[in-house]
Design a protein around this motif. Structure first.
Motif, PDB file in Angstrom:
ATOM      1  N   MET A  56      44.391  52.390  35.913  1.00 14.78           N
ATOM      2  CA  MET A  56      44.223  53.441  34.913  1.00 14.78           C
ATOM      3  C   MET A  56      42.958  54.263  35.166  1.00 14.78           C
ATOM      4  O   MET A  56      42.035  53.806  35.831  1.00 14.78           O
TER       5      MET A  56
ATOM      6  N   ASP B 282      40.755  55.084  32.922  1.00 12.98           N
ATOM      7  CA  ASP B 282      39.659  54.384  32.269  1.00 12.98           C
ATOM      8  C   ASP B 282      39.900  52.887  32.463  1.00 12.98           C
ATOM      9  O   ASP B 282      40.667  52.270  31.723  1.00 12.98           O
TER      10      ASP B 282
ATOM     11  N   ASP C 125      38.234  50.363  31.832  1.00 16.03           N
ATOM     12  CA  ASP C 125      37.777  49.462  30.756  1.00 16.03           C
ATOM     13  C   ASP C 125      38.958  48.819  30.035  1.00 16.03           C
ATOM     14  O   ASP C 125      38.848  47.724  29.496  1.00 16.03           O
ATOM     15  N   TYR C 126      40.092  49.531  30.018  1.00 15.67           N
ATOM     16  CA  TYR C 126      41.257  49.048  29.274  1.00 15.67           C
ATOM     17  C   TYR C 126      42.080  48.025  30.054  1.00 15.67           C
ATOM     18  O   TYR C 126      43.081  47.544  29.556  1.00 15.67           O
ATOM     19  N   GLN C 127      41.711  47.744  31.301  1.00 13.05           N
ATOM     20  CA  GLN C 127      42.500  46.748  32.002  1.00 13.05           C
ATOM     21  C   GLN C 127      41.649  45.618  32.592  1.00 13.05           C
ATOM     22  O   GLN C 127      42.052  44.961  33.531  1.00 13.05           O
ATOM     23  N   LEU C 128      40.490  45.396  31.973  1.00 12.56           N
ATOM     24  CA  LEU C 128      39.655  44.250  32.335  1.00 12.56           C
ATOM     25  C   LEU C 128      39.616  43.310  31.133  1.00 12.56           C
ATOM     26  O   LEU C 128      39.180  43.699  30.049  1.00 12.56           O
TER      27      LEU C 128
ATOM     28  N   LYS D  32      32.896  48.627  37.949  1.00  9.15           N
ATOM     29  CA  LYS D  32      34.177  48.333  37.273  1.00  9.15           C
ATOM     30  C   LYS D  32      35.332  48.950  38.056  1.00  9.15           C
ATOM     31  O   LYS D  32      36.392  48.338  38.198  1.00  9.15           O
TER      32      LYS D  32
END
Lengths: 231, 482
Positions: free
Chosen positions: B333, B335, B337-340, B389
């Motif tokens: 994605m 962003d 952050d939404y898949q960690l 990230k």
């Protein structure tokens, strides 16, 4: 007559944010005190308030209410043992707090600027007012963020299971909290650089005055509370 | 005496021994446009925070030095007073907005500083007109494009006729068109006599605008250039982004394998509006296909359709049904952050704990070292920097063993060094399987992609970047060549 701002007269509901706040509190008290008739009237009032702010949200909440009522009826007709009463209790509670959710939605959709100005008029300390408004702003965006997290989980092949509620909660909660922390860092920097901490008399861009509708809505809310307490 | 005079001997963040800034001295004159550049972590953002007063107000630390704004020490400004003199536009416009409506956001600074309502209404109108966005006043900020959000953020700095405006990586969330638009805004601000300070990696759009450019490394200014003096050789020496996109040429000329995936007559739409299609193309083993196009044209929607997150039943060779495509493809994605989701970098990569053997562990160790996260393998992924990230998410894609990988803007906001590292990893990731990359970053595109799908409002065109003259076709599509 003074000049009007670019947003005055725009469609964002006719009620003052403080009226919405008062109605939320009244609905919360009535959720636990009112009899069936008063509950029905409070519910109708809450739907009218929501309709005034957003017809789309009104329709969505109406549909959700119908579903919640359907679930209650279903549980009443299906016996699934000793847990029936637990499920029934939860479903009835959801239906009961619908007026609070409706007015709360209307409050959340109100402009942050208007909310902040209202709280300033009430002499709410600046830090508390800014904190409350930022909190509401995050609540408003929560749905979109949860949707993204759900998408992230699907890509990673993670499936939260109701049988492992702690794990499921963790999967949603951890990225959500971190995301909110990251956003709040930028947001706080931004509002500080826009002089939110300035020690002076604040003004408001929006026209903020109580109207007839505020009086009518508050009058109805207080009257219904009176009936609920009396009965 | 300049508008800004900086004399910093050292600055360290609270709890950190290492100085984030050392011996930084310079002045900015009225009406100048100053650029701060350098690799991530070089101290650009810290220097901006010192100049705009967020250090020590918002970020605590020990500052040894003096910063003067308009002839007055920053410490002498009362709380909130700085907002009259300086404006700030942060990296992600969406995150910095406090209100829902554009006009409310622009008016906020006036409300906070007690500007009388009549005057505020007038100033807000004039700020919208200066930025040529009067039509956006009543709009919800969330629905605006990146460029429109930038304009609203800048308009809010004009309510007080602010003398100095700071921009922190303004191009990070913009497409090529948005960057061009932003370049014009900067020219307008210069014409208005504003003093502008920009921290930025991308330099090509600033090449004919800056009056002085400072290169930073390790918290210090290591070189400075007067208007027009920065050369391509200087960029190469300091590892900076390209100064001129016209000199770029495709670098990945690898031999591709057999056809590995295809789509036939695929269409995507959003909110009932047709965006792309019908699209027919095939991808070969080792192919890295860049997907180009303006924001909102449907690139991310296509990516989600390719990976089974949207688009319903479609003729993709790796799965007609959503569930099949989801199982056989990987989507990184925009962003990340939404898949960690896990508590350490290690666990984030080793999600499939059942199938761990020595070979798998060695492969994981190799990848973690390659993405330069070996020393951070026990840290929480969400505590890593943005670039770290992104590399971690890429490693997850790398180790997923999926047949096709789709990456959504993996280099936005990255400096040259990290962009080149990501490009190297993607080239390796594409060994034996096709990779599709949505990007606005032409330097990255030419470094790693073997083909480009150019998505326009009137249709799509596929270009083989290994063919002669392909770079000109791409540059023309992006509006870099007339």
């Amino acid at each position: 007559m003074g000049r009007t701002g670019l947003l005055d007269g725009g469609r964002e509901g006719h009620l003052h944010p403080l009226t919405l706040f008062a109605l939320t509190l009244l609905a919360l008290i009535q959720a636990f005190l009112a009899n069936q008739l008063v509950y029905a009237l409070v519910l109708a009032l809450s739907f009218l308030v929501l309709l005034d702010v957003s017809p789309a949200s009104f329709l969505r909440q109406l549909a959700l209410f119908a579903v919640a009522c359907g679930v209650v009826q279903l549980i009443l007709h299906v016996d699934i043992g000793y847990v029936t009463s637990i499920f029934l209790g939860v479903a009835v509670l959801v239906v009961r707090v619908f007026p609070v959710v409706n007015v709360g939605c209307a409050l959340m959709m109100t402009s942050s600027s208007k909310l902040l100005a209202s709280m300033r008029k009430l002499h709410v300390p600046n830090k508390a007012a800014v904190g409350a408004v930022i909190g509401l702003r995050f609540l408003d965006e929560m749905g979109d963020r949860v949707k993204e997290i759900k998408r992230g989980m699907r890509v990673r092949g993670l499936r939260p299971s109701p049988l492992r509620p702690v794990r499921a909660f963790e999967l949603y909660f951890v990225p959500l909290v971190y995301k909110c922390l990251h956003v709040s860092e930028t947001l706080v920097s931004s509002v500080i650089s826009k002089g939110i901490e300035a020690d002076c008399e604040k003004t408001s861009y929006r026209s903020l005055s109580f109207g007839l509708l505020d009086g009518a809505a508050l009058g109805a809310g207080v009257a219904l509370l009176g009936v609920a307490v009396w009965v | 005496m300049g508008v800004i005079d900086i004399d910093i001997r050292s600055f360290s963040y609270k709890g950190e021994d290492l100085a984030a800034l050392k011996n930084v001295r310079f002045s900015v004159e009225r009406g100048e446009l100053v650029v701060l550049t350098g690799n991530s972590g070089c101290g650009k953002t810290t220097l901006m925070r010192v100049m705009n007063g967020l250090i020590p107000d918002q970020y605590e630390g020990e500052l040894d030095g003096r910063i003067e704004l308009l002839g007055k020490s920053l410490g002498e400004f009362s709380s909130g007073e700085l907002a009259r003199a300086i404006g700030n536009v942060f990296q992600n416009p969406t995150d910095q907005f406090f209100t829902r409506k554009a006009a409310d956001e622009v008016a906020l600074v006036g409300e906070n500083l007690g500007m009388p309502r009549e005057e505020l209404i007038e100033r807000v109108e004039s700020a919208f007109e200066s930025m040529k966005i009067a039509h956006l006043a009543g709009k919800d900020l969330i629905g605006l494009s990146g460029g429109e959000k930038q304009r609203v953020a800048i308009a809010s700095t004009l309510v007080y006729d602010t003398q100095v405006i700071f921009f922190d990586e303004p191009s990070a969330s913009l497409d090529h068109e948005g960057i061009e638009d932003f370049r014009r805004i900067l020219a307008d601000l210069k014409a208005l006599g504003k003093t502008v300070v920009i921290a930025e990696h991308r330099l090509y759009f600033l090449a004919d605008l800056y009056d002085r450019l400072y290169v930073m490394a390790g918290g210090q200014i290591i070189d400075s250039f007067a208007a027009g003096r920065l050369r391509a050789e200087d960029c190469a020496r300091y590892g900076l982004r390209a100064l001129d996109l016209h000199g770029l040429n495709p670098e990945n000329h690898r031999q591709l394998g057999a056809e590995a995936a295809s789509m036939k007559g695929v269409s995507v739409s959003a909110g009932g509006r047709a965006l792309i299609g019908p699209l027919t193309l095939s991808l070969r083993e080792g192919e890295v296909m860049g997907v180009l196009g303006a924001n909102g044209v449907g690139k991310s929607t296509l990516a989600r359709a390719m990976c089974g997150l949207a688009g319903g039943r479609q003729a993709f060779s790796w799965g007609v049904r959503l569930r099949q495509r989801l199982r056989r493809s990987y989507y990184m994605m925009q962003d990340v952050d939404y898949q960690l989701f896990f508590d350490t970098v290690e666990n984030e990569i080793l999600t499939d704990q059942k199938n761990i053997d020595d070979n798998r562990l060695n492969e994981v160790a190799r990848i973690v070292k390659a993405i330069d996260l070996w020393d951070k393998r026990t840290e929480h992924p969400q505590n890593l920097s943005g670039g770290q990230k992104q590399r971690l998410a890429l490693a997850c894609a790398f180790l997923s063993s999926k047949e096709i990988v789709v990456l959504d803007e993996p280099t936005s906001g990255l400096d040259f060094m990290h962009m080149a590292r990501i490009a190297g990893l993607i080239e390796e990731l594409a060994e034996g399987r096709p990779v599709a990359v949505i990007t606005h970053d032409l330097e990255f595109l030419f470094k790693v992609c073997t083909s480009a799908l150019m998505v326009g409002r009137d249709g799509c065109e596929m270009v083989d970047l290994r063919a002669r003259g392909s770079s000109e076709t791409v540059l023309r599509f992006m509006g870099c060549v007339c």
